[in-house]
Design a protein around this motif. Structure first.
Motif, PDB file in Angstrom:
ATOM      1  N   LEU A  99       0.849  -1.194   0.000  1.00 43.47           N
ATOM      2  CA  LEU A  99       0.000   0.000   0.000  1.00 43.47           C
ATOM      3  C   LEU A  99       0.877   1.232   0.000  1.00 43.47           C
ATOM      4  CD1 LEU A  99      -2.791   1.448   0.343  1.00 43.47           C
ATOM      5  CD2 LEU A  99      -2.435   1.267   2.817  1.00 43.47           C
ATOM      6  N   MET A 100       0.507   2.219  -0.821  1.00 42.03           N
ATOM      7  CA  MET A 100       1.151   3.527  -0.798  1.00 42.03           C
ATOM      8  C   MET A 100       0.179   4.552  -0.223  1.00 42.03           C
ATOM      9  SD  MET A 100       2.900   5.833  -3.868  1.00 42.03           S
ATOM     10  CE  MET A 100       1.414   5.972  -4.890  1.00 42.03           C
ATOM     11  N   VAL A 101       0.642   5.283   0.799  1.00 45.04           N
ATOM     12  CA  VAL A 101      -0.129   6.375   1.406  1.00 45.04           C
ATOM     13  C   VAL A 101       0.568   7.677   1.047  1.00 45.04           C
ATOM     14  CG1 VAL A 101      -1.008   7.389   3.532  1.00 45.04           C
ATOM     15  CG2 VAL A 101      -0.835   4.894   3.317  1.00 45.04           C
ATOM     16  N   VAL A 102      -0.165   8.617   0.441  1.00 47.21           N
ATOM     17  CA  VAL A 102       0.438   9.854  -0.035  1.00 47.21           C
ATOM     18  C   VAL A 102      -0.147  11.050   0.719  1.00 47.21           C
ATOM     19  CG1 VAL A 102       0.859  11.348  -2.033  1.00 47.21           C
ATOM     20  CG2 VAL A 102       0.737   8.871  -2.340  1.00 47.21           C
ATOM     21  N   PHE A 103       0.738  11.823   1.332  1.00 49.74           N
ATOM     22  CA  PHE A 103       0.364  13.117   1.903  1.00 49.74           C
ATOM     23  C   PHE A 103       1.510  14.064   1.540  1.00 49.74           C
ATOM     24  CE2 PHE A 103      -1.846  15.137   5.869  1.00 49.74           C
ATOM     25  CZ  PHE A 103      -1.927  16.345   5.210  1.00 49.74           C
ATOM     26  N   ALA A 104       1.445  14.564   0.316  1.00 51.71           N
ATOM     27  CA  ALA A 104       2.494  15.432  -0.214  1.00 51.71           C
ATOM     28  C   ALA A 104       1.838  16.613  -0.922  1.00 51.71           C
ATOM     29  CB  ALA A 104       3.389  14.672  -1.181  1.00 51.71           C
ATOM     30  N   ARG A 105       2.612  17.672  -1.108  1.00 49.12           N
ATOM     31  CA  ARG A 105       2.058  18.897  -1.676  1.00 49.12           C
ATOM     32  C   ARG A 105       3.079  19.598  -2.572  1.00 49.12           C
ATOM     33  NH1 ARG A 105       1.991  24.429  -0.900  1.00 49.12           N
ATOM     34  NH2 ARG A 105      -0.042  25.462  -1.071  1.00 49.12           N
ATOM     35  N   TYR A 106       2.685  19.836  -3.811  1.00 53.53           N
ATOM     36  CA  TYR A 106       3.453  20.658  -4.754  1.00 53.53           C
ATOM     37  C   TYR A 106       4.924  20.247  -4.838  1.00 53.53           C
ATOM     38  CZ  TYR A 106      -0.381  23.995  -5.519  1.00 53.53           C
ATOM     39  OH  TYR A 106      -1.560  24.588  -5.893  1.00 53.53           O
ATOM     40  N   ARG A 107       5.179  18.963  -4.952  1.00 55.17           N
ATOM     41  CA  ARG A 107       6.551  18.489  -5.091  1.00 55.17           C
ATOM     42  C   ARG A 107       7.017  18.643  -6.540  1.00 55.17           C
ATOM     43  NH1 ARG A 107       8.256  18.744  -0.077  1.00 55.17           N
ATOM     44  NH2 ARG A 107       6.578  20.315  -0.184  1.00 55.17           N
ATOM     45  N   GLN A 108       8.283  18.922  -6.710  1.00 53.01           N
ATOM     46  CA  GLN A 108       8.916  19.011  -8.024  1.00 53.01           C
ATOM     47  C   GLN A 108      10.050  17.985  -8.096  1.00 53.01           C
ATOM     48  OE1 GLN A 108       9.635  23.135  -9.469  1.00 53.01           O
ATOM     49  NE2 GLN A 108       8.654  23.795  -7.569  1.00 53.01           N
ATOM     50  N   LEU A 109       9.687  16.738  -7.934  1.00 55.14           N
ATOM     51  CA  LEU A 109      10.664  15.666  -7.873  1.00 55.14           C
ATOM     52  C   LEU A 109      11.312  15.441  -9.242  1.00 55.14           C
ATOM     53  CD1 LEU A 109       8.650  13.004  -5.824  1.00 55.14           C
ATOM     54  CD2 LEU A 109      10.215  14.760  -4.950  1.00 55.14           C
ATOM     55  N   PRO A 110      12.581  15.033  -9.254  1.00 58.21           N
ATOM     56  CA  PRO A 110      13.178  14.603 -10.512  1.00 58.21           C
ATOM     57  C   PRO A 110      12.364  13.456 -11.113  1.00 58.21           C
ATOM     58  CG  PRO A 110      14.839  14.794  -8.787  1.00 58.21           C
ATOM     59  CD  PRO A 110      13.508  14.935  -8.118  1.00 58.21           C
ATOM     60  N   ALA A 111      12.446  13.305 -12.428  1.00 51.69           N
ATOM     61  CA  ALA A 111      11.608  12.320 -13.121  1.00 51.69           C
ATOM     62  C   ALA A 111      11.778  10.921 -12.556  1.00 51.69           C
ATOM     63  CB  ALA A 111      11.923  12.330 -14.617  1.00 51.69           C
ATOM     64  N   GLU A 112      13.022  10.537 -12.190  1.00 49.83           N
ATOM     65  CA  GLU A 112      13.229   9.180 -11.701  1.00 49.83           C
ATOM     66  C   GLU A 112      12.565   8.962 -10.348  1.00 49.83           C
ATOM     67  OE1 GLU A 112      17.045  11.493 -10.603  1.00 49.83           O
ATOM     68  OE2 GLU A 112      15.616  11.360 -12.292  1.00 49.83           O
ATOM     69  N   MET A 113      12.458  10.005  -9.522  1.00 44.46           N
ATOM     70  CA  MET A 113      11.738   9.882  -8.255  1.00 44.46           C
ATOM     71  C   MET A 113      10.230   9.849  -8.485  1.00 44.46           C
ATOM     72  SD  MET A 113      13.565  12.103  -5.284  1.00 44.46           S
ATOM     73  CE  MET A 113      15.148  11.613  -4.593  1.00 44.46           C
ATOM     74  N   ALA A 114       9.736  10.756  -9.318  1.00 44.72           N
ATOM     75  CA  ALA A 114       8.304  10.781  -9.610  1.00 44.72           C
ATOM     76  C   ALA A 114       7.855   9.454 -10.203  1.00 44.72           C
ATOM     77  CB  ALA A 114       7.984  11.930 -10.564  1.00 44.72           C
ATOM     78  N   ARG A 115       8.720   8.841 -11.012  1.00 48.58           N
ATOM     79  CA  ARG A 115       8.349   7.595 -11.664  1.00 48.58           C
ATOM     80  C   ARG A 115       8.131   6.470 -10.661  1.00 48.58           C
ATOM     81  NH1 ARG A 115      12.189   7.457 -15.000  1.00 48.58           N
ATOM     82  NH2 ARG A 115      13.508   5.763 -14.222  1.00 48.58           N
ATOM     83  N   LYS A 116       8.829   6.488  -9.547  1.00 50.43           N
ATOM     84  CA  LYS A 116       8.623   5.455  -8.536  1.00 50.43           C
ATOM     85  C   LYS A 116       7.206   5.540  -7.960  1.00 50.43           C
ATOM     86  CE  LYS A 116      13.515   5.552  -7.418  1.00 50.43           C
ATOM     87  NZ  LYS A 116      14.565   5.925  -6.454  1.00 50.43           N
ATOM     88  N   ILE A 117       6.704   6.754  -7.822  1.00 49.24           N
ATOM     89  CA  ILE A 117       5.338   6.953  -7.334  1.00 49.24           C
ATOM     90  C   ILE A 117       4.326   6.552  -8.399  1.00 49.24           C
ATOM     91  CG2 ILE A 117       3.673   8.696  -6.574  1.00 49.24           C
ATOM     92  CD1 ILE A 117       6.051  10.217  -5.312  1.00 49.24           C
ATOM     93  N   THR A 118       4.532   7.015  -9.633  1.00 51.53           N
ATOM     94  CA  THR A 118       3.567   6.709 -10.686  1.00 51.53           C
ATOM     95  C   THR A 118       3.612   5.234 -11.077  1.00 51.53           C
ATOM     96  OG1 THR A 118       5.138   7.419 -12.411  1.00 51.53           O
ATOM     97  CG2 THR A 118       3.582   9.062 -11.566  1.00 51.53           C
TER      98      THR A 118
END
Length: 327
Positions: A99-118
């Motif tokens: 399970l992934m629980v997300v409580f984040a706001r207006y992040r500008q993560l590098p693509a490789e970090m964002a991809r782990k979430i997506t």
């Protein structure tokens, strides 16, 4: 065409090769196979998710036999810094999370970090989101144009809505601003076991009504009524009604083709979690998302806090607790 372009960009992001390793490693022993692993993705500079989410994690670990990992926005010295919008630790842990629980706001993560979430979201595994997960990302620079699909389209499809507007701040943390009640006909929903209506410090988010509606099969289970509204003062209630869903369930089917359970709530002010009903809602929602609603007691999950929970108030700047390292 705009939607198809956005969808293509999201699919590209989710399938453009293996993600790189996180720079923050986790420790501890490998848990038993039947013990679900929940990964909390935190990082918001307003609502003290760096305090509320570890509090929930401790309860899951101690009261409900769940393994947890909490990722944070950190500075270069490994100290929690919610204002660092460019990094979140522990994202590698999502690879085998239940399970992934997300409580984040207006992040500008590098693509490789964002991809782990997506990548996780596309996998068909369940998700839980709190408040600002409707605007987890905010990419504004031209170099990040391929990631801008994550700003609005992604949270709308995954969680049910994007950021729109709310009913006003009004001295954050100094008064309760939203009356939270059970939606008629949803009294028997297992997520609401042990839940009692309460007044929340969270000012009410607009998610449904006027030109907007919740996406997909979103099914509200809790309603919020704004007790004090800037929209009312401005004569905009036709656009932004005083009554809004504040918690719902839905499914999200990503590229895996597997429908994932999703629980979302727009509540999440740090003081809301001082209410037992809010903690039960969060824990019950996590158990429901994991497909373990039969394990939720009739009076709800054990929401007894482990240790103390004395969060700082919401707000921007340096109002978060300084010099704290991850547990």
């Amino acid at each position: 065409m705009k939607y198809l372009t956005s969808l293509f960009l999201l699919l590209f992001l989710c399938t453009c090769g293996p993600a790189t390793n996180s720079t923050v490693q986790s420790g501890g022993e490998v848990p038993p196979a039947d013990r679900p692993k929940v990964v909390f993705v935190t990082g918001d500079e307003e609502y003290r998710s760096e305090e509320s989410m570890p509090m929930l994690a401790r309860m899951l670990e101690n009261n409900m036999d769940v393994q947890t990992v909490v990722g944070y926005s950190l500075d270069s010295a490994g100290v929690i810094d919610p204002n660092n919008v460019y990094s979140i630790s522990q994202l590698d842990e999502l690879a085998d999370a239940d399970l992934m629980v997300v409580f984040a706001r207006y992040r500008q993560l590098p693509a490789e970090m964002a991809r782990k979430i997506t990548d996780y979201a596309e996998s068909g595994r369940p998700l839980v989101g709190f408040r600002t997960a409707t605007h987890t990302f905010k990419y504004v620079e031209e170099k990040d144009s391929a990631l801008m699909v994550l700003n609005d389209d992604w949270p709308t499809r995954v969680f049910g809505q994007q950021w729109i507007v709310h009913h006003g701040h009004f001295e954050d943390g100094h008064g309760k601003l939203t009356d939270v009640t059970v939606r008629e006909g949803k009294e028997d929903n297992p997520i609401l076991r042990g839940f009692e209506p309460f007044e929340a410090y969270s000012w009410l988010y607009h998610v449904d009504g006027g030109d907007w509606k919740l996406s997909g099969d979103s099914d509200p289970i809790l309603m919020g009524h704004s007790l004090r509204s800037k929209q009312e003062a401005d004569g905009k209630l036709d656009e932004y009604p005083l009554d809004q869903p504040v918690a719902w369930t839905k499914t999200y089917t990503g590229t895996s083709g597997i429908p994932a359970r999703v629980f979302f709530t727009t509540l999440g002010h740090p003081y809301d979690f001082r209410e037992e009903s809010m903690r039960k809602l969060a824990l019950n929602g996590i158990y429901w998302a994991l497909g373990r609603e039969d394990d939720i007691p009739e009076d709800g999950a054990d929401a007894t806090t482990i240790g103390t929970y004395t969060p700082n108030n919401s707000g921007f700047g340096e109002v978060y607790k300084q010099g704290v390292r991850p547990e």
